[in-house]
Design an enzyme around this catalytic site. Sequence first.
Site, short mmCIF file in Angstrom:
data_model
loop_
_atom_site.label_atom_id
_atom_site.label_comp_id
_atom_site.label_asym_id
_atom_site.label_seq_id
_atom_site.Cartn_x
_atom_site.Cartn_y
_atom_site.Cartn_z
CB CYS A 190 -12.02 0.16 10.35
SG CYS A 190 -10.87 0.82 11.54
NE ARG A 242 -17.93 -2.82 10.40
CZ ARG A 242 -17.80 -4.14 10.26
NH1 ARG A 242 -18.80 -4.83 9.80
NH2 ARG A 242 -16.69 -4.74 10.57
CD1 TRP A 270 -14.42 2.72 16.91
CD2 TRP A 270 -12.62 1.49 17.45
NE1 TRP A 270 -14.49 2.43 18.25
CE2 TRP A 270 -13.40 1.68 18.61
CE3 TRP A 270 -11.45 0.76 17.55
CZ2 TRP A 270 -13.05 1.15 19.85
CZ3 TRP A 270 -11.09 0.24 18.79
CH2 TRP A 270 -11.89 0.44 19.92
CG ASN A 296 -11.47 -2.31 7.90
OD1 ASN A 296 -11.29 -1.11 7.84
ND2 ASN A 296 -12.66 -2.88 7.78
N GLY A 297 -7.96 -3.44 10.36
CA GLY A 297 -7.16 -4.42 11.09
C GLY A 297 -5.90 -3.79 11.66
CD GLU A 336 -27.14 -9.56 27.10
OE1 GLU A 336 -25.91 -9.60 27.26
OE2 GLU A 336 -27.67 -8.98 26.16
CE LYS A 374 -27.15 -5.63 25.55
NZ LYS A 374 -26.77 -6.79 24.77
CD GLU A 432 -23.74 -2.95 24.54
OE1 GLU A 432 -23.14 -3.26 23.54
OE2 GLU A 432 -24.56 -3.71 25.10
CG HIS A 463 -19.74 -14.67 49.38
ND1 HIS A 463 -19.27 -15.36 50.48
CD2 HIS A 463 -20.83 -15.34 48.95
CE1 HIS A 463 -20.03 -16.42 50.68
NE2 HIS A 463 -20.99 -16.43 49.77
CE LYS A 509 -24.57 -5.65 15.96
NZ LYS A 509 -25.25 -5.98 17.24
#
Length: 607
Positions: A2, A27, A75, A99-100, A480, A484, A487, A503, A602
């Site tokens: 948010c 964001r 969000w 927000n939160g 990583e 990426k 995502e 394995h 973000k």
Amino acid sequence: MCGIVGHLGPQNSVESVIEGLKRLEYRGYDSAGVSFVDETNHLKVFKKTGKIENLQKILEEQNISARSCIGHTRWATHGEVNDTNSHPHSKNELSLVHNGIIENASELRDGLLKKGYEFNSKTDSEVFLALVVDHVENGFELIDAIIATYKIVKGHSAFVILNGKTGEIFAIKSGAPLVCGINTVSSEVLVSSDPYALAGMVDKIYFPEDKVLCHLSVGNTNLLNFYELDKEKSKRYLSKKQDMVHDPADKGDFEHFMLKEIHEQPELIRSLTQFYFQGEGRDSLEKARQMDFSKVHITACGTAYYAGLVVRDYLEKFNKISCSPELASEFRYREPLIKPNELGLFISQSGETADTLAAQALCKEAGLKTLSLVNVEGSTLFRDCTENLLIRAGVEIGVASTKAFTQQVLTGRIFSASLNEEFQNESFKVEMTKKFALLAQRVDELLARSEEIKEVAESIYNYEGFFFTGRGVYFPVALEGALKLKEIAYVHAEGYAAGELKHGPIALIDEQKVNIAIVGPELFEKALSNVQEIKARKGVIVTIGPRGNKEAEELSDYYIPLDFEGLDELSPLYVNVVNQLLSYYMAKFKGTDIDKPRNLAKSVTVE
Ligand code: M6R
């Protein structure tokens, strides 16, 4: 996640708020809304699901001019994505954005329902507004009603309230980001959850602390006042004149922020040693190296956690310091064994990631010294840690973290180097600066070969699944690389320690799976034999390996040769740029929203 923007001043506040909200689009959000005091002195609210443009279209039809406005990008957490649940929430000429998460919202809501309060939305946020309204109806002044409500709610939040009768704006936070700014020339005053929303709009910026009420008003000698909860004037904020002229919405000649940010890396790498060895960073590095500790606990999330794995390798290899890296979301609930003579090391681009902040609070509570490797100066993590090392990545807009990873690892390398005696020798610093410069040069050369990587991406982007594999120092960048790719390209990808494939996951390998094999100089033979295993099961092989190695080349369907010489412990960062470009181009061929991938934000400010 948010985003909040509030504006008060002679200019059209709605335009300023929309401009600020647009800067916060990176964001992630699913609806947007504004409320403002119009020319007839009435509170108006407009909100709409989807992109800010949807909202903007409605506003343009109204030909609005306002002197005071608050806005929000939501969000969804509590309540589905729809216009009603979007912010602002309003009642009795008051409007609120939040927000939160209010942790005790359902209990508070029940109490209000019993009193007959009628809620419009399913959000926890509206509970705050309802409590303020309830207090006002019971005779409280608005400021007292906000303070009384703030004292009741639990959880990490930032609240911004617009008084529709006066146009004044109140803001208060607990554990969530909030920033206020003033433009002393144009007499505008702004509040936001993110300093980037204020870039170029203000010349003074303040980071209020928790439990400090910010009051934005015009017609006052002070446009902005801070009060403690007992209404005493407060000085508890971090005031900082920052260079806020940079417009983060500028992509330059690049099609996406992600690509722009990938290309910024060589310059950033070059300037980091200068900052810490000769520049302003010397003091903070000195303070960090003076911290005495017997062990390091590294905690972070996502990409920052993978950077932590590389930093762990540095601390163990070069400093012989025992180091345990852990995901912050696990660490915070695990009752970890931590002792006051140990160091909590937290890695974060935003400095606002909820789980990382909770891990830091846990360490602080247990008496550990805490150090951050963080990008945003003045962020919550920055303020809460004992010491901080800025990673100096500049504004990172792309949701997929690229340059921040590189800078996190390199700042970790500088920290590790600073802990050894040899760091006192100028020649050591000169050598390290040369190595960083060599990395920057190799990355530059690699970027010049983008077309070659793009062609590989074009050949493989339609396959069913991807395994990024690496051993030793290359394992974290395999993780990583896979993160990426999934995502931004929305394909299934896994990062694996190459030695672990047999394995279990090797059962998945067939001609529809691609192995992106990182085969650098360290553990070369062993990594290559793992590639053989995949080849024998008909997997498609893309090898990132040393230039001129015939054996590796012949084994591979696609070979991306690299010049590893002289990079030593920095070589994972070099490989990682190939992974960044591969993901970028595969996402581009897939046609995804690269800078704002679906479902992601973000800055992950909720757990
Ligand atoms: O702001 P932070 O570095 O604390 O964020 C941590 C993760 O959310 C972040 O790295 C995330 O994994 C990135 N989107 C990955 O590209």
